[in-house]
Design a protein around this motif. Structure first.
Motif, mmCIF file in Angstrom:
data_model
loop_
_atom_site.group_PDB
_atom_site.id
_atom_site.type_symbol
_atom_site.label_atom_id
_atom_site.label_comp_id
_atom_site.label_asym_id
_atom_site.label_seq_id
_atom_site.Cartn_x
_atom_site.Cartn_y
_atom_site.Cartn_z
ATOM 1 N N ILE A 75 -4.510 1.377 7.329
ATOM 2 C CA ILE A 75 -5.113 0.671 6.213
ATOM 3 C C ILE A 75 -4.887 -0.804 6.516
ATOM 4 C CG2 ILE A 75 -5.092 0.249 3.735
ATOM 5 C CD1 ILE A 75 -5.947 3.096 4.534
ATOM 6 N N VAL A 115 -5.064 6.524 -0.990
ATOM 7 C CA VAL A 115 -4.607 5.140 -0.823
ATOM 8 C C VAL A 115 -4.464 4.509 -2.199
ATOM 9 C CG1 VAL A 115 -5.152 2.887 0.161
ATOM 10 C CG2 VAL A 115 -5.873 4.958 1.351
ATOM 11 N N TYR A 123 0.830 -1.203 0.000
ATOM 12 C CA TYR A 123 0.000 0.000 0.000
ATOM 13 C C TYR A 123 0.859 1.245 0.000
ATOM 14 C CZ TYR A 123 -3.579 -3.246 1.650
ATOM 15 O OH TYR A 123 -4.428 -4.302 1.778
ATOM 16 N N THR A 180 -8.509 -0.932 -2.865
ATOM 17 C CA THR A 180 -7.125 -0.477 -2.975
ATOM 18 C C THR A 180 -6.522 -0.649 -4.359
ATOM 19 O OG1 THR A 180 -6.256 -2.617 -2.296
ATOM 20 C CG2 THR A 180 -6.684 -0.993 -0.557
ATOM 21 N N LEU A 200 -10.112 1.358 6.230
ATOM 22 C CA LEU A 200 -9.452 2.558 6.688
ATOM 23 C C LEU A 200 -9.971 2.801 8.099
ATOM 24 C CD1 LEU A 200 -8.816 5.834 4.891
ATOM 25 C CD2 LEU A 200 -10.029 5.888 7.043
#
Length: 91
Positions: free
Chosen positions: A76, A27, A10, A54, A37
């Motif tokens: 995250i 993100v 991420y 994502t 989140l």
């Protein structure tokens, strides 16, 4: 999946930081998957939670006025990886 790949899975950007009225969370992940989140206060109390995807850059705006002045942890949390950063709120 090795640890390095999990950490780099991420990308998380938060701006402005410190925040007064609103802050944006950007993100981006390496594969499309559902993740959470989560915003925690320093006592680990969940202040905000939402489900995100994502796979492509996703920008969310968070109302900082709903949070008290202080330091928060933004996380995250995905299936096999996670990432966290601090956000300072000073409304």
């Amino acid at each position: 999946m090795n640890v390095v790949n999990q950490i780099n899975k991420y990308q998380l950007d938060i701006y402005p930081n410190p925040a007064s009225r609103e802050f944006s969370v950007l993100v981006n992940g390496t594969g499309e998957e559902k993740a959470e989140l989560v915003i925690l206060d320093m006592m680990s109390k969940v202040m905000h939670r939402q489900t995100i995807l994502t796979g492509s850059p996703e920008k969310m705006n968070v109302d900082a006025l709903k949070l008290e002045k202080g330091i928060y942890i933004l996380q995250i949390l995905g299936k096999n990886a996670g990432l966290q950063k601090k956000i300072i709120v000073n409304p």
